[in-house]
Scaffold this motif. Structure first.
Motif, mmCIF file in Angstrom:
data_model
loop_
_atom_site.group_PDB
_atom_site.id
_atom_site.type_symbol
_atom_site.label_atom_id
_atom_site.label_comp_id
_atom_site.label_asym_id
_atom_site.label_seq_id
_atom_site.Cartn_x
_atom_site.Cartn_y
_atom_site.Cartn_z
ATOM 1 N N GLN A 3 9.734 3.885 2.359
ATOM 2 C CA GLN A 3 9.607 4.191 1.001
ATOM 3 C C GLN A 3 9.594 3.305 0.188
ATOM 4 O O GLN A 3 8.644 3.183 -0.795
ATOM 5 N N ARG A 4 10.069 2.155 0.371
ATOM 6 C CA ARG A 4 10.215 0.828 -0.496
ATOM 7 C C ARG A 4 8.894 0.341 -0.315
ATOM 8 O O ARG A 4 8.198 0.045 -1.191
ATOM 9 N N SER A 6 6.109 1.945 0.337
ATOM 10 C CA SER A 6 5.091 2.738 -0.188
ATOM 11 C C SER A 6 5.175 2.239 -1.734
ATOM 12 O O SER A 6 4.158 2.382 -2.439
ATOM 13 N N THR A 7 6.303 2.374 -2.266
ATOM 14 C CA THR A 7 6.422 2.020 -3.753
ATOM 15 C C THR A 7 5.813 0.509 -4.239
ATOM 16 O O THR A 7 5.177 0.450 -5.211
ATOM 17 N N ASP A 10 2.096 1.299 -3.873
ATOM 18 C CA ASP A 10 1.725 2.104 -5.234
ATOM 19 C C ASP A 10 1.766 1.326 -6.507
ATOM 20 O O ASP A 10 0.712 1.250 -7.136
ATOM 21 N N TYR A 11 2.755 0.486 -6.550
ATOM 22 C CA TYR A 11 2.856 -0.452 -7.721
ATOM 23 C C TYR A 11 1.444 -1.503 -8.024
ATOM 24 O O TYR A 11 0.844 -1.746 -8.793
#
Length: 155
Positions: A3-4, A6-7, A10-11
């Protein structure tokens, strides 16, 4: 972790630093499903604690290590909180151990009322190494904390 990462990707995409599909979306397909099942560590049954403490006290470990371990058990503390505790956090007269926020996992000051035995252990530790800043210093060098493996080895 996924999740980290991926974030972050995405950023980076939103900021124009990269383009294309987020590879983490595909990685999810190959990972096992997360379960909500909680697995607890094994614990000594309450009725067996006195025998455990007798064995602890009779062990051939350094006296300061045995004291630290018993103090940890009595206060249900994390090993780092015990091993790195300066003497100044202990108020023998009021039987309190005040752990400042910066030493706590949750970032909030924690006050531990000491049982008579825990206060006795603190007094004994201070008497063993009166010049040390730490309550439970290394038996080999009183200027250093007890090793992070000392309690594990004793266990």
């Amino acid at each position: 972790m996924l999740q980290r990462v991926s974030t972050i990707i995405d950023y980076a995409t939103a900021s124009g630093m990269r383009s294309g599909e987020n590879p983490c979306r595909l990685a999810v397909l190959g990972l096992p499903k997360q379960t909500d099942e909680v697995v607890h560590f094994a614990a000594v049954p309450y009725s067996d604690v006195p025998g455990f403490i007798r064995k602890l006290r009779a062990s051939n470990a350094a006296e300061i290590t045995k004291l630290a371990f018993e103090f940890l058990v009595l206060n249900a503390s994390r090993s780092g909180e015990v091993r790195l505790a300066p003497k100044g956090e202990i108020d023998i007269d009021r039987a309190l151990w005040t752990i400042p926020a910066e030493r706590m996992k949750g970032g909030k000051e924690h006050v531990v009322p000491l049982s008579p035995r825990a206060a006795e252990i603190a007094k004994a530790a201070i008497a063993l190494f009166p010049e040390a800043e730490l309550l439970f210093p290394s038996p080999n060098n009183a200027k250093k904390p007890l090793s992070d493996m000392a309690l594990t080895e004793l266990l």
